[in-house]
Motif scaffolding. Structure first.
Motif, PDB file in Angstrom:
ATOM      1  N   VAL A 120       9.043  -7.266 -35.840  1.00 16.01           N
ATOM      2  CA  VAL A 120      10.456  -7.617 -35.948  1.00 16.01           C
ATOM      3  C   VAL A 120      10.662  -8.581 -37.102  1.00 16.01           C
ATOM      4  O   VAL A 120       9.907  -9.531 -37.289  1.00 16.01           O
ATOM      5  CB  VAL A 120      10.946  -8.246 -34.628  1.00 16.01           C
ATOM      6  CG1 VAL A 120      12.346  -8.806 -34.789  1.00 16.01           C
ATOM      7  CG2 VAL A 120      10.926  -7.204 -33.533  1.00 16.01           C
ATOM      8  N   ASN A 121      11.695  -8.343 -37.859  1.00 19.74           N
ATOM      9  CA  ASN A 121      12.014  -9.156 -39.025  1.00 19.74           C
ATOM     10  C   ASN A 121      12.892 -10.324 -38.583  1.00 19.74           C
ATOM     11  O   ASN A 121      14.077 -10.157 -38.325  1.00 19.74           O
ATOM     12  CB  ASN A 121      12.737  -8.274 -40.052  1.00 19.74           C
ATOM     13  CG  ASN A 121      13.150  -9.046 -41.283  1.00 19.74           C
ATOM     14  OD1 ASN A 121      12.576 -10.079 -41.609  1.00 19.74           O
ATOM     15  ND2 ASN A 121      14.170  -8.549 -41.962  1.00 19.74           N
ATOM     16  N   ARG A 122      12.281 -11.508 -38.471  1.00 15.76           N
ATOM     17  CA  ARG A 122      13.037 -12.679 -38.032  1.00 15.76           C
ATOM     18  C   ARG A 122      12.541 -13.923 -38.741  1.00 15.76           C
ATOM     19  O   ARG A 122      11.339 -14.085 -38.941  1.00 15.76           O
ATOM     20  CB  ARG A 122      12.906 -12.858 -36.513  1.00 15.76           C
ATOM     21  CG  ARG A 122      13.616 -14.104 -35.987  1.00 15.76           C
ATOM     22  CD  ARG A 122      13.291 -14.411 -34.535  1.00 15.76           C
ATOM     23  NE  ARG A 122      13.970 -13.504 -33.642  1.00 15.76           N
ATOM     24  CZ  ARG A 122      13.346 -12.617 -32.878  1.00 15.76           C
ATOM     25  NH1 ARG A 122      12.023 -12.509 -32.946  1.00 15.76           N
ATOM     26  NH2 ARG A 122      14.007 -11.826 -32.075  1.00 15.76           N
ATOM     27  N   GLU A 123      13.466 -14.824 -39.111  1.00 19.72           N
ATOM     28  CA  GLU A 123      13.113 -16.119 -39.684  1.00 19.72           C
ATOM     29  C   GLU A 123      14.115 -17.149 -39.176  1.00 19.72           C
ATOM     30  O   GLU A 123      15.282 -17.125 -39.539  1.00 19.72           O
ATOM     31  CB  GLU A 123      13.144 -16.068 -41.222  1.00 19.72           C
ATOM     32  CG  GLU A 123      12.762 -17.396 -41.857  1.00 19.72           C
ATOM     33  CD  GLU A 123      12.836 -17.341 -43.377  1.00 19.72           C
ATOM     34  OE1 GLU A 123      13.030 -16.230 -43.913  1.00 19.72           O
ATOM     35  OE2 GLU A 123      12.713 -18.398 -44.013  1.00 19.72           O
ATOM     36  N   ASN A 124      13.656 -18.025 -38.302  1.00 18.90           N
ATOM     37  CA  ASN A 124      14.564 -18.999 -37.693  1.00 18.90           C
ATOM     38  C   ASN A 124      15.006 -20.058 -38.699  1.00 18.90           C
ATOM     39  O   ASN A 124      14.221 -20.489 -39.559  1.00 18.90           O
ATOM     40  CB  ASN A 124      13.893 -19.677 -36.497  1.00 18.90           C
ATOM     41  CG  ASN A 124      13.703 -18.728 -35.336  1.00 18.90           C
ATOM     42  OD1 ASN A 124      14.358 -17.687 -35.260  1.00 18.90           O
ATOM     43  ND2 ASN A 124      12.798 -19.069 -34.428  1.00 18.90           N
ATOM     44  N   VAL A 125      16.246 -20.482 -38.573  1.00 19.00           N
ATOM     45  CA  VAL A 125      16.798 -21.558 -39.404  1.00 19.00           C
ATOM     46  C   VAL A 125      17.553 -22.523 -38.502  1.00 19.00           C
ATOM     47  O   VAL A 125      17.957 -22.176 -37.383  1.00 19.00           O
ATOM     48  CB  VAL A 125      17.753 -21.011 -40.486  1.00 19.00           C
ATOM     49  CG1 VAL A 125      16.999 -20.198 -41.531  1.00 19.00           C
ATOM     50  CG2 VAL A 125      18.877 -20.191 -39.874  1.00 19.00           C
ATOM     51  N   SER A 126      17.740 -23.741 -38.979  1.00 10.96           N
ATOM     52  CA  SER A 126      18.510 -24.717 -38.209  1.00 10.96           C
ATOM     53  C   SER A 126      20.000 -24.488 -38.415  1.00 10.96           C
ATOM     54  O   SER A 126      20.420 -23.853 -39.393  1.00 10.96           O
ATOM     55  CB  SER A 126      18.154 -26.143 -38.654  1.00 10.96           C
ATOM     56  OG  SER A 126      18.608 -26.355 -39.988  1.00 10.96           O
ATOM     57  N   LEU A 127      20.794 -25.006 -37.510  1.00  7.50           N
ATOM     58  CA  LEU A 127      22.240 -24.828 -37.619  1.00  7.50           C
ATOM     59  C   LEU A 127      22.776 -25.501 -38.879  1.00  7.50           C
ATOM     60  O   LEU A 127      23.739 -25.016 -39.491  1.00  7.50           O
ATOM     61  CB  LEU A 127      22.931 -25.402 -36.374  1.00  7.50           C
ATOM     62  CG  LEU A 127      24.400 -25.013 -36.194  1.00  7.50           C
ATOM     63  CD1 LEU A 127      24.542 -23.514 -36.007  1.00  7.50           C
ATOM     64  CD2 LEU A 127      25.009 -25.751 -35.002  1.00  7.50           C
ATOM     65  N   ALA A 128      22.141 -26.572 -39.307  1.00  7.25           N
ATOM     66  CA  ALA A 128      22.596 -27.276 -40.508  1.00  7.25           C
ATOM     67  C   ALA A 128      22.432 -26.421 -41.759  1.00  7.25           C
ATOM     68  O   ALA A 128      23.134 -26.647 -42.760  1.00  7.25           O
ATOM     69  CB  ALA A 128      21.813 -28.582 -40.662  1.00  7.25           C
ATOM     70  N   GLN A 129      21.528 -25.454 -41.736  1.00  7.39           N
ATOM     71  CA  GLN A 129      21.333 -24.581 -42.897  1.00  7.39           C
ATOM     72  C   GLN A 129      22.395 -23.486 -42.998  1.00  7.39           C
ATOM     73  O   GLN A 129      22.519 -22.853 -44.040  1.00  7.39           O
ATOM     74  CB  GLN A 129      19.950 -23.920 -42.826  1.00  7.39           C
ATOM     75  CG  GLN A 129      18.786 -24.884 -42.993  1.00  7.39           C
ATOM     76  CD  GLN A 129      17.461 -24.179 -42.820  1.00  7.39           C
ATOM     77  OE1 GLN A 129      16.908 -24.133 -41.719  1.00  7.39           O
ATOM     78  NE2 GLN A 129      16.948 -23.612 -43.898  1.00  7.39           N
ATOM     79  N   ILE A 130      23.105 -23.281 -41.927  1.00 11.72           N
ATOM     80  CA  ILE A 130      24.100 -22.203 -41.892  1.00 11.72           C
ATOM     81  C   ILE A 130      25.456 -22.779 -42.272  1.00 11.72           C
ATOM     82  O   ILE A 130      25.951 -23.695 -41.601  1.00 11.72           O
ATOM     83  CB  ILE A 130      24.164 -21.565 -40.492  1.00 11.72           C
ATOM     84  CG1 ILE A 130      22.770 -21.076 -40.069  1.00 11.72           C
ATOM     85  CG2 ILE A 130      25.178 -20.423 -40.464  1.00 11.72           C
ATOM     86  CD1 ILE A 130      22.695 -20.634 -38.625  1.00 11.72           C
TER      87      ILE A 130
END
Length: 835
Positions: A120-130
């Motif tokens: 599965v293609n996934r890369e978690n990011v923090s909410l501050a990055q969005i």
């Protein structure tokens, strides 16, 4: 006893209380009332206590208020008890397997591995990055009151259930918190148990985590299509950039995908762009409504087209096309929903046979790809699609989607945006037999029924306005049998036949054979016969497989079995039914055999087996088709023209070094090589046909021909009428007599020599008529055209019109004869060509 000692009076005892009772109006006015059962009106058993009257009628069934109150309190106690029990018993579990999904494994029919769709293609990011606008876009799309609402919204859940029950569509009533719980902690299965757990976990999670944490988790676990899990992977998959760089418009598009990832991918499914735009506008309008976006900025926002799909290298060649087609089959038929399938872990055995798949690839490489040249501009637009089905089972045995899934994402075998052209014509004839149709003058339609094949002849019996289709290259054929008209793909004949049968009946027959009812441009008008419908190659293969199967039709399948963790998934039944009568299917087959034996599809003889088929060409040569079958294999091949950068359809003039792209060219050649190789080692079979009554009996046309007046008939009378006009002006008797009569009589009987001689000697304009039916192709065309234009064209504007039923003589003649030499060819209305 003394006088002073009087006896005591009787002791009255305790005084009975006085009770009141209603007066008995029936009692005597002065007499005592009737005694009661217990000793009198004033006794203890009298009417001292008022009795409640008994309920009668419907009131007997209405519970009293005490009962209602008791039931309400009982239900309230049960609900409170159930809630407390559920809250106590249901705990927040660890992340589910879907949060770290497995690969799906796809197998050929023989069990060897075809492909794996990878991790599965996934890369978690923090909410501050969005970016905040991207966050707001997601909230506007999925849950606008997220920050102010509770973890669950009972009102929304009830509303969603009601809309589903009342037929307004399946609708979700889940908050973002509930969706996150489903994605991360539970699964996608639609069960009551899962919904109950989701309810309590969401409440607990809302108490233990902040709204920001929940939103971040939701954005990192949601599926956006293109195998992208989470907003960062989606940003890369659609716009090739990190999430921090997304614009408001791009964020709104990604938010739109959450509702239906596959349907709203405008690159993978261009036909769904209007729905995707509507969803995108809904998101932006929601942002304005919540004051997250200013009206001015909203007005200035334009739709941001996503980039091309970048599939993984492991799905190169045909593997990616097959995998995506199988996934589409599973989700469209509601075998597995999209999110569950994307979570992975399935072992899927397809119906694709590896040897046939390899044979298809080799045939396309040999007949098309090896001939592409960078020196020809048209070659960059060439696309090929193909599909092959076993008529007996409906199984898809091979599929060709394009040159390489990693280079060209759109599957040419399943796309529905190219006209099918004259490959649709057999459905018109099948419908005629199914419905026992007759011509306008009452003759039963069979392969030998005679029609008028005059170019641009207006159809008769149609009340929807004048419709006069051109034949391929504007050729006129005069009186011609249905079989011959099928061989030559004569539009004028089949447009008239569609009216004779009834366009609505033709449409229904096409659907019965296997075309989807929602096929674009499948409209009930005379033009339906010419194939403006844009069915896919796979759709057309289904329909032709029904003809090959003697009218038996079963929905195609691409999947043999599906298992997960050792458990089998139930697949739909493939039971077939008699879609059209056997005599209708078999009589159509007999005519399509003639197309291969001596019509436009002779290249299919290269298969070395008994075969039936039909060629077709789309408008402006944007696609060329060959649809055919043997008794045991139905295959359709299409060569299409599309710009590789913009996907805009393009003509194929000059592609592969040929002036015109015809269905009898590369498509039929691919079909022949593939069919020969695919069936190698199996015994050749003959068609076992049961024909329509009268299919082998010639049906003579009435005399005179009722379709049009003698002055309109091509060749014989056209030469006489238009040639006479010019002959009378310039050629006098030679033009009138020699060109007209000799052209009509001797040109037909004696052929090329006499037609040419009379044409050259006795009058230019009428000689066109001589060469019309005589077949003096080049000379009839040249001599008739030259002399006609010189001697009669400028004056009467007609002569060259009748110079030959073959080639361009008729084209020039018919047009010039009507509108003058100036308009000889240029004003022709284009449509799907004949073959």
């Amino acid at each position: 006893m003394s006088d002073d000692e009087q006896p005591e009076p009787p002791h009255p005892g305790p005084r009975t209380p006085r009770n009141w009772a209603p007066r008995d109006l029936t009692a005597a006015p002065f007499g005592p009332g009737p005694a009661t059962a217990t000793g009198g009106a004033g006794g203890p058993g009298g009417a001292g206590k008022q009795q409640r009257p008994e309920r009668t009628g419907w009131r007997r069934f209405v519970p009293g208020w005490r009962l209602v109150l008791g039931l309400f309190l009982l239900c309230a106690l049960l609900l409170i008890g159930g809630f407390l029990a559920g809250y106590t018993l249901v705990s927040i579990p660890p992340a589910n397997a879907g949060a770290t999904a497995q690969s799906n494994v796809f197998l050929y029919a023989d069990g060897t591995q075809l492909a794996s769709d990878g991790e599965v293609n996934r890369e978690n990011v923090s909410l501050a990055q969005i970016p905040l606008n991207v966050q707001h876009a997601v909230l506007a799309a999925e849950d606008r009151d997220f920050y102010s609402e509770r973890a669950v919204d009972p009102k929304a859940m009830v509303r969603a259930a009601w809309n589903t029950l009342t037929g307004k569509g399946t609708q979700g009533g889940s908050t973002i918190t509930q969706q996150y719980v489903k994605n991360y902690y539970l699964g996608q299965e639609q069960t009551v148990t899962r919904k109950v757990k989701e309810f309590f976990i969401a409440i607990k999670l809302n108490r233990e985590e902040t709204k920001e944490d929940i939103l971040a988790g939701y954005l990192n676990t949601s599926y956006f299509g293109r195998n992208a899990y989470g907003i960062q992977a989606a940003s890369q998959a659609y716009y090739s950039k990190d999430v921090e760089k997304l614009t408001t418009a791009e964020g709104a598009y990604l938010a739109s995908l959450l509702n239906s990832p596959s349907a709203y991918d405008v690159i993978a499914h261009p036909r769904n762009k209007p729905q995707a735009l509507a969803r995108w506008n809904y998101v932006l309008d929601g942002m304005v409504k919540k004051k997250w976006l200013g009206p001015a900025e909203r007005a200035a926002t334009t739709f941001p087209p996503p980039g091309k799909v970048k599939p993984r290298a492991g799905l190169g060649g045909q593997r990616g096309y097959i995998v995506e087609a199988v996934k589409d089959y599973l989700t469209t038929n509601k075998i597995i929903d999209e999110n569950t399938l994307a979570a992975g872990g399935y072992r899927i055995t397809t119906t694709i046979q590896q040897d046939k798949e390899n044979a298809f690839v080799k045939a396309v490489d040999d007949k098309v790809n090896s001939k592409l040249s960078t020196d020809r501009k048209a070659d960059r637009n060439v696309r090929v699609g193909g599909a092959s089905i076993d008529p007996a089972t409906g199984k898809v045995l091979a599929m060709y989607g394009g040159i390489d899934y990693t280079k060209q994402y759109v599957n040419n075998a399943t796309r529905r945006d190219f006209q099918v052209g004259s490959t649709f014509k057999p459905f018109v004839f099948t419908s005629a037999v199914v419905n026992g149709s007759k011509t306008q003058d009452g003759r039963t339609i069979t392969p030998n029924t005679v029609y008028d094949g005059t170019n641009k002849r207006p159809v008769q019996g149609w009340e929807g306005g004048t419709y006069a289709p051109a034949n391929e290259d504007d050729a006129s054929y005069g009186l011609i049998t249905v079989r011959a008209a099928t061989d030559k793909s004569v539009n004028a004949v089949y447009a008239q036949m569609a009216v004779d049968v009834g366009p609505a009946k033709v449409k229904q027959t096409a659907i019965d054979l296997g075309l989807p009812a929602d096929t674009p441009d499948l409209t009930a008008t005379p033009s339906i016969a010419l194939g403006p419908a844009t069915a896919s190659v796979l759709d057309m293969t289904q329909a032709y497989a029904t003809l090959a199967g003697h009218g038996q039709h079963g929905t195609y399948t691409m999947v043999e079995s599906v298992t997960k963790d050792g458990e089998k998934t139930e697949l739909p039944s493939q039971d077939s039914k008699q879609a059209v009568s056997r005599e209708a299917a078999d009589t159509t087959t007999s005519m399509l055999q003639s197309v291969v034996e001596g019509g436009t599809g002779t290249a299919a003889q290269g298969a070395g087996r008994p075969a039936a088929g039909k060629t077709g060409t789309a408008e402006q040569d944007k696609a060329a088709w060959f649809a055919g079958y043997t008794p045991d294999l139905a295959t359709v091949v299409a060569v299409m023209g599309a710009d590789p950068d913009t996907a805009v359809q393009q003509p194929l003039y000059g592609a592969l070094g040929v002036p015109r792209m015809n269905g009898g060219g590369p498509p039929a050649e691919i079909w022949a090589q593939y069919t020969k190789d695919a069936l190698q080692g199996s015994e050749a079979k003959d068609f076992d046909l049961e024909l329509q009554d009268g299919a082998n009996i010639p049906v003579e046309p009435p005399n005179p021909n009722p379709f049009q007046s003698p002055s309109q008939q091509p060749g014989n009378n056209a030469g006489q009428t238009q040639g006479q006009d010019q002959g009378q002006t310039q050629g006098q008797n030679g033009g009138q007599t020699g060109g007209g009569n000799q052209g009509q009589t001797q040109g037909q009987n004696q052929g090329q020599t006499q037609g040419q001689t009379q044409g050259q000697t006795q009058g230019g304009a009428d000689n066109g008529g001589g060469t019309t039916n005589g077949g003096g192709q080049n000379q009839g065309q040249t001599q008739g055209l030259t002399q006609g234009q010189t001697q009669g064209g400028a004056t009467n504007g007609g002569g060259p019109g009748n110079g030959g039923t073959t080639g361009n003589g008729t084209d020039t003649g018919t047009t010039a004869g009507t509108g003058g030499a100036t308009t000889a060819v240029g004003n022709r209305t284009r449509g799907p060509r004949g073959g």
